[in-house]
Design a protein around this motif. Structure first.
Motif, PDB file in Angstrom:
ATOM      1  N   ASP A  58       0.720  -1.051   0.084  1.00  0.00           N
ATOM      2  CA  ASP A  58       0.212   0.037  -0.088  1.00  0.00           C
ATOM      3  C   ASP A  58       0.829   1.172  -0.162  1.00  0.00           C
ATOM      4  N   ILE A  59       2.016   1.188   0.764  1.00  0.00           N
ATOM      5  CA  ILE A  59       2.991   2.362   0.555  1.00  0.00           C
ATOM      6  C   ILE A  59       3.391   2.494  -0.617  1.00  0.00           C
ATOM      7  N   GLY A  60       4.042   1.359  -1.262  1.00  0.00           N
ATOM      8  CA  GLY A  60       4.270   1.647  -2.603  1.00  0.00           C
ATOM      9  C   GLY A  60       3.234   2.188  -3.520  1.00  0.00           C
ATOM     10  N   ASN A  61       2.110   1.735  -3.601  1.00  0.00           N
ATOM     11  CA  ASN A  61       1.000   2.247  -4.390  1.00  0.00           C
ATOM     12  C   ASN A  61       0.880   3.552  -4.168  1.00  0.00           C
ATOM     13  N   GLN A  62       0.874   3.945  -2.713  1.00  0.00           N
ATOM     14  CA  GLN A  62       0.804   5.624  -2.518  1.00  0.00           C
ATOM     15  C   GLN A  62       2.022   6.249  -3.041  1.00  0.00           C
ATOM     16  N   ASP A  63       3.106   5.815  -3.085  1.00  0.00           N
ATOM     17  CA  ASP A  63       4.300   6.484  -3.776  1.00  0.00           C
ATOM     18  C   ASP A  63       4.048   6.691  -5.333  1.00  0.00           C
ATOM     19  N   ASP A  64       3.889   5.536  -5.815  1.00  0.00           N
ATOM     20  CA  ASP A  64       3.501   5.489  -7.277  1.00  0.00           C
ATOM     21  C   ASP A  64       2.273   6.625  -7.731  1.00  0.00           C
ATOM     22  N   LYS A  65       1.376   6.381  -6.819  1.00  0.00           N
ATOM     23  CA  LYS A  65       0.392   7.701  -7.092  1.00  0.00           C
ATOM     24  C   LYS A  65       0.580   8.849  -7.059  1.00  0.00           C
ATOM     25  N   ILE A  66       1.655   9.391  -5.876  1.00  0.00           N
ATOM     26  CA  ILE A  66       2.075  10.624  -5.731  1.00  0.00           C
ATOM     27  C   ILE A  66       3.039  10.971  -6.963  1.00  0.00           C
ATOM     28  N   ALA A  67       3.629  10.141  -7.237  1.00  0.00           N
ATOM     29  CA  ALA A  67       4.510  10.327  -8.512  1.00  0.00           C
ATOM     30  C   ALA A  67       3.740  10.574  -9.721  1.00  0.00           C
ATOM     31  N   SER A  68       2.817   9.996  -9.973  1.00  0.00           N
ATOM     32  CA  SER A  68       1.979   9.894 -11.081  1.00  0.00           C
ATOM     33  C   SER A  68       1.095  11.482 -10.941  1.00  0.00           C
ATOM     34  N   LEU A  69       0.726  11.873  -9.948  1.00  0.00           N
ATOM     35  CA  LEU A  69       0.101  12.885  -9.856  1.00  0.00           C
ATOM     36  C   LEU A  69       1.030  14.084  -9.930  1.00  0.00           C
ATOM     37  N   LYS A  70       2.383  14.124  -9.475  1.00  0.00           N
ATOM     38  CA  LYS A  70       3.271  14.951  -9.805  1.00  0.00           C
ATOM     39  C   LYS A  70       3.574  15.210 -11.248  1.00  0.00           C
ATOM     40  N   GLY A  71       3.513  14.116 -11.860  1.00  0.00           N
ATOM     41  CA  GLY A  71       3.822  14.139 -13.454  1.00  0.00           C
ATOM     42  C   GLY A  71       2.813  14.909 -14.243  1.00  0.00           C
ATOM     43  N   GLU A  72       1.316  14.424 -13.842  1.00  0.00           N
ATOM     44  CA  GLU A  72       0.476  15.038 -14.511  1.00  0.00           C
ATOM     45  C   GLU A  72       0.527  16.690 -14.113  1.00  0.00           C
ATOM     46  N   LEU A  73       0.700  17.003 -12.850  1.00  0.00           N
ATOM     47  CA  LEU A  73       0.525  18.317 -12.394  1.00  0.00           C
ATOM     48  C   LEU A  73       1.808  19.212 -13.044  1.00  0.00           C
ATOM     49  N   ALA A  74       2.939  18.441 -13.359  1.00  0.00           N
ATOM     50  CA  ALA A  74       4.009  19.234 -14.140  1.00  0.00           C
ATOM     51  C   ALA A  74       3.620  19.521 -15.576  1.00  0.00           C
ATOM     52  N   LYS A  75       2.839  18.417 -16.280  1.00  0.00           N
ATOM     53  CA  LYS A  75       2.627  18.602 -17.525  1.00  0.00           C
ATOM     54  C   LYS A  75       1.375  19.849 -17.445  1.00  0.00           C
ATOM     55  N   LYS A  76       0.535  19.881 -16.693  1.00  0.00           N
ATOM     56  CA  LYS A  76      -0.663  20.912 -16.742  1.00  0.00           C
ATOM     57  C   LYS A  76       0.017  22.040 -16.768  1.00  0.00           C
ATOM     58  N   GLN A  77       1.008  22.328 -15.767  1.00  0.00           N
ATOM     59  CA  GLN A  77       1.666  23.521 -15.415  1.00  0.00           C
ATOM     60  C   GLN A  77       2.467  24.047 -16.583  1.00  0.00           C
ATOM     61  N   ALA A  78       2.988  23.103 -17.144  1.00  0.00           N
ATOM     62  CA  ALA A  78       3.806  23.428 -18.491  1.00  0.00           C
ATOM     63  C   ALA A  78       2.841  23.908 -19.574  1.00  0.00           C
ATOM     64  N   ARG A  79       1.694  23.293 -19.754  1.00  0.00           N
ATOM     65  CA  ARG A  79       0.442  23.657 -20.684  1.00  0.00           C
ATOM     66  C   ARG A  79      -0.072  25.084 -20.241  1.00  0.00           C
ATOM     67  N   LEU A  80      -0.207  25.432 -19.256  1.00  0.00           N
ATOM     68  CA  LEU A  80      -0.503  26.764 -18.446  1.00  0.00           C
ATOM     69  C   LEU A  80       0.213  27.630 -18.759  1.00  0.00           C
ATOM     70  N   GLU A  81       1.704  27.416 -18.671  1.00  0.00           N
ATOM     71  CA  GLU A  81       2.672  28.382 -19.064  1.00  0.00           C
ATOM     72  C   GLU A  81       2.393  28.710 -20.629  1.00  0.00           C
ATOM     73  N   GLN A  82       2.553  27.580 -21.413  1.00  0.00           N
ATOM     74  CA  GLN A  82       2.489  27.944 -22.946  1.00  0.00           C
ATOM     75  C   GLN A  82       0.978  28.802 -23.140  1.00  0.00           C
ATOM     76  N   LEU A  83      -0.015  28.469 -22.531  1.00  0.00           N
ATOM     77  CA  LEU A  83      -1.389  29.253 -22.718  1.00  0.00           C
ATOM     78  C   LEU A  83      -1.036  30.686 -22.610  1.00  0.00           C
TER      79      LEU A  83
END
Length: 157
Positions: free
Chosen positions: A118-143
């Motif tokens: 469960d800890i590993g799954n939470q770590d994976d989820k956090i990493a995934s959310l951080k990746g998605e957040l970085a992509k969205k922030q990059a797109r926001l900067e482009q916009l």
């Protein structure tokens, strides 16, 4: 065969180029589309940030459960070992107790492994959310850059 592979790769490149160029907002007429996408991306960022915060806040609870489960598993293993030692020196009654104790130790070990997964799954989820957040922030900067370019274009006219 090689020509087909090259052709497929070329078509994929052209397709992505057209979609990328179609997303560009260049004129004042595009500001409504730009603002709509800007709002959607901003809302996505807020949602992802909230999910990330919740996930990060839940992580210590998972770690506490895992450490408790590890301690319980170790205690059960020690108890099982002691009971097994008694069973080798004793009779059928001690053997039955040893069997029950070993089953309990096995289940505790499974619980500990599950808690650690469960800890590993939470770590994976956090990493995934951080990746998605970085992509969205990059797109926001482009916009935002597109919005600034349109504003500069409007002020020059």
């Amino acid at each position: 065969m090689k020509n087909k592979i090259y052709m497929v790769c070329f078509l994929m490149l052209i397709t992505t180029t057209f979609t990328a160029s179609a997303q560009m907002y260049k004129s004042a007429e595009d500001t409504t589309k730009l603002n709509k996408e800007f709002t959607e991306v901003s809302n996505d960022i807020a949602s992802l940030t909230a999910k990330l915060t919740i996930t990060q806040n839940n992580l210590p609870g998972y770690k506490d459960k895992a450490s408790t489960a590890d301690a319980n598993a170790q205690d059960a293993a020690v108890t099982s070992s002691v009971q097994a030692d008694k069973a080798t020196k004793g009779g059928v009654k001690e053997a039955r107790k040893a069997k029950r104790s070993s089953k309990k130790a096995f289940h505790e070990a499974k619980d500990a492994r599950s808690a650690n997964n469960d800890i590993g799954n939470q770590d994976d989820k956090i990493a995934s959310l951080k990746g998605e957040l970085a992509k969205k922030q990059a797109r926001l900067e482009q916009l935002q850059a597109m919005r600034d370019a349109i504003n500069v274009q409007l002020t020059q006219q």
